[in-house]
Design a protein around this motif. Structure first.
Motif, PDB file in Angstrom:
ATOM      1  N   ASP A 146     -40.744 -23.804  46.645  1.00  0.00           N
ATOM      2  CA  ASP A 146     -39.416 -23.934  46.053  1.00  0.00           C
ATOM      3  C   ASP A 146     -38.354 -23.914  47.149  1.00  0.00           C
ATOM      4  N   MET A 147     -38.521 -23.046  48.112  1.00  0.00           N
ATOM      5  CA  MET A 147     -37.543 -22.940  49.200  1.00  0.00           C
ATOM      6  C   MET A 147     -37.540 -24.179  50.088  1.00  0.00           C
ATOM      7  N   THR A 148     -38.697 -24.784  50.295  1.00  0.00           N
ATOM      8  CA  THR A 148     -38.732 -25.996  51.116  1.00  0.00           C
ATOM      9  C   THR A 148     -38.003 -27.145  50.443  1.00  0.00           C
ATOM     10  N   LEU A 149     -37.807 -27.046  49.121  1.00  0.00           N
ATOM     11  CA  LEU A 149     -37.102 -28.084  48.361  1.00  0.00           C
ATOM     12  C   LEU A 149     -35.672 -27.666  48.025  1.00  0.00           C
ATOM     13  N   GLY A 150     -35.169 -26.676  48.754  1.00  0.00           N
ATOM     14  CA  GLY A 150     -33.770 -26.292  48.603  1.00  0.00           C
ATOM     15  C   GLY A 150     -33.505 -25.203  47.590  1.00  0.00           C
ATOM     16  N   GLY A 151     -34.555 -24.599  47.039  1.00  0.00           N
ATOM     17  CA  GLY A 151     -34.360 -23.538  46.058  1.00  0.00           C
ATOM     18  C   GLY A 151     -34.208 -22.170  46.687  1.00  0.00           C
ATOM     19  N   GLN A 152     -33.877 -21.183  45.841  1.00  0.00           N
ATOM     20  CA  GLN A 152     -33.697 -19.803  46.286  1.00  0.00           C
ATOM     21  C   GLN A 152     -35.012 -19.036  46.355  1.00  0.00           C
ATOM     22  N   GLY A 153     -36.088 -19.626  45.807  1.00  0.00           N
ATOM     23  CA  GLY A 153     -37.365 -18.925  45.782  1.00  0.00           C
ATOM     24  C   GLY A 153     -37.449 -17.861  44.708  1.00  0.00           C
ATOM     25  N   ALA A 154     -36.420 -17.720  43.913  1.00  0.00           N
ATOM     26  CA  ALA A 154     -36.373 -16.728  42.838  1.00  0.00           C
ATOM     27  C   ALA A 154     -35.193 -17.080  41.923  1.00  0.00           C
ATOM     28  N   PRO A 155     -35.275 -16.662  40.647  1.00  0.00           N
ATOM     29  CA  PRO A 155     -36.421 -16.021  39.996  1.00  0.00           C
ATOM     30  C   PRO A 155     -37.455 -17.047  39.521  1.00  0.00           C
ATOM     31  N   LEU A 156     -38.702 -16.584  39.389  1.00  0.00           N
ATOM     32  CA  LEU A 156     -39.786 -17.460  38.958  1.00  0.00           C
ATOM     33  C   LEU A 156     -40.210 -17.242  37.510  1.00  0.00           C
ATOM     34  N   VAL A 157     -39.768 -16.160  36.895  1.00  0.00           N
ATOM     35  CA  VAL A 157     -40.227 -15.830  35.541  1.00  0.00           C
ATOM     36  C   VAL A 157     -39.542 -16.644  34.439  1.00  0.00           C
ATOM     37  N   PRO A 158     -38.380 -17.262  34.665  1.00  0.00           N
ATOM     38  CA  PRO A 158     -37.651 -17.901  33.566  1.00  0.00           C
ATOM     39  C   PRO A 158     -38.432 -18.904  32.731  1.00  0.00           C
TER      40      PRO A 158
END
Length: 383
Positions: A146-158
């Motif tokens: 997720d982070m390599t694609l520009g995301g925050q890496g969290a949250p993952l539960v949603p």
């Protein structure tokens, strides 16, 4: 042509920012809309191991690349992995199951560093070692892609919250939009709109400051049921200092590290007033999240250990009384203690199927993204 739906039995393992132990939960799921919740359990860490994990947060500050393990972190990672293996073995024995009965394990590990602005997140936990020891396939390292694609890496539960919301009973069907609030070490929310819109982000400190405060001043790991806080009063100046943090006024939501908010000075509050004020800050921060939502939620479903702190619950109920209803997860037929572990089981099955784990509205990732690393294991024979 649609793929044949495959139902898998999965175990999720979660060791969160409170660092108090390992939550375990079992699901039968297709990693999508079918969710059959099973047994759950908790394996507590002893006080000495908790102190080592807390020390690891300081050691991890020097990490500049995800694979680095300075100081004693490599040794600690091995021990943490083995503790997870032991917890799974005890869980299976208690449930009368053996390793061939489980298709996959979702392994979170222990976050020791999370710097989303640097696309850097580090979870201690050796997925290959866990798979080899248990003889069960393990999905781990679910945040990194997720982070390599520009995301925050969290949250993952949603995404799992949305699956649960779809299965809520008739009593709650009209209570939309709904927000799931996970009050762990850090609090985060998942907003599910009337049109299925999914939005999620960290709302602020959860239990971590309260836990650290009572540990420092009373020598106990947490404020059970908010008993200490109930004896104190809210110090408005201290509360306002926290709530005026740039984190709350920023236009874009970012995910938090445990160290992003620090304790008050000892001179600023006594035990009870400090615990009461920090509980108020947790609730007020959650309520502030409404400013970033399309509509005011009609229903707030509380999960995580913080829902047991009655002062947090009372403060949030007051703050949202004109727009929504606050309930504990159990009132909706859910398990607020095991939900994150359940999510990791669901995410593991979803990862194996190549389905998205994160979305632009949850982590800021550029497009819906799958993730995770699959550690294959030689399956053991039954018995």
């Amino acid at each position: 042509m649609n793929k044949t739906v495959q139902i898998k039995r999965a175990i999720g393992l979660m060791s969160g920012t409170s660092m108090d132990g390992i939550d375990l939960a079992m699901l039968e799921t297709d990693g999508d809309i079918i969710v059959r919740r099973g047994a759950s359990s908790f394996a507590a860490y002893d006080a000495a191991f908790r102190k080592r994990l807390e020390a690891a947060l300081e050691t991890a500050r020097s990490i500049r690349a995800r694979g680095e393990r300075p100081g004693d972190l490599a040794e600690l990672e091995t021990e943490l992995t083995d503790r997870h293996a032991e917890a799974v073995e005890e869980f299976l024995a208690r449930e009368g199951l053996s390793t061939p009965d489980v298709d996959v394990i979702g392994f979170h590990g222990q976050t020791v560093l999370h710097r989303p602005l640097e696309a850097l997140t580090v979870q201690l936990g050796d997925g290959e070692r866990l798979a080899a020891r248990l003889g069960i396939d393990v999905v781990h390292d679910l945040r990194a892609r997720d982070m390599t694609l520009g995301g925050q890496g969290a949250p993952l539960v949603p995404a799992y919250h949305r699956a649960l919301a779809a299965g809520l009973g008739d009593e709650w069907a009209e209570e939309m939009p709904v927000v799931f609030v996970n009050i762990g070490g850090i609090s985060n929310i998942t907003y599910i709109g009337c049109d299925g819109e999914l939005r999620a982000f960290d709302s602020g400190p959860g239990n971590t400051l309260i836990d650290q405060w009572v540990q420092r001043h009373a020598g106990i790991p947490y404020d059970s049921a908010g008993a200490i806080a109930s004896e104190g009063r809210v110090l408005s100046g201290l509360a306002n200092r926290y709530l005026s943090s740039p984190f709350f006024t920023a236009k874009h939501r970012v995910s938090l590290d445990r160290n992003d908010f620090t304790l008050p000075d000892d001179s600023e509050a006594g035990l009870e007033d400090g615990a009461r004020t920090l509980a108020f800050v947790t609730a007020a921060a959650i309520a502030k999240a409404q400013a970033h939502l399309a509509e005011k939620p009609k229903l707030w479903i509380l999960t995580g250990g913080g829902r047991h702190n009655r002062m947090i619950v009372e403060d949030l109920t007051v703050a949202t009384r004109h727009t929504g209803r606050v309930i504990l997860a159990e009132e909706a037929g859910l398990n607020g203690d095991s939900m994150e572990a359940e999510a990791w089981a669901w995410l593991a099955v979803r990862s194996v199927a190549g389905l998205p784990l994160t979305y632009p509205g949850t982590t800021g990732v550029s497009e819906p993204a799958t993730g995770g690393v699959l550690a294959r294991a030689q399956k053991r024979a039954a018995g």
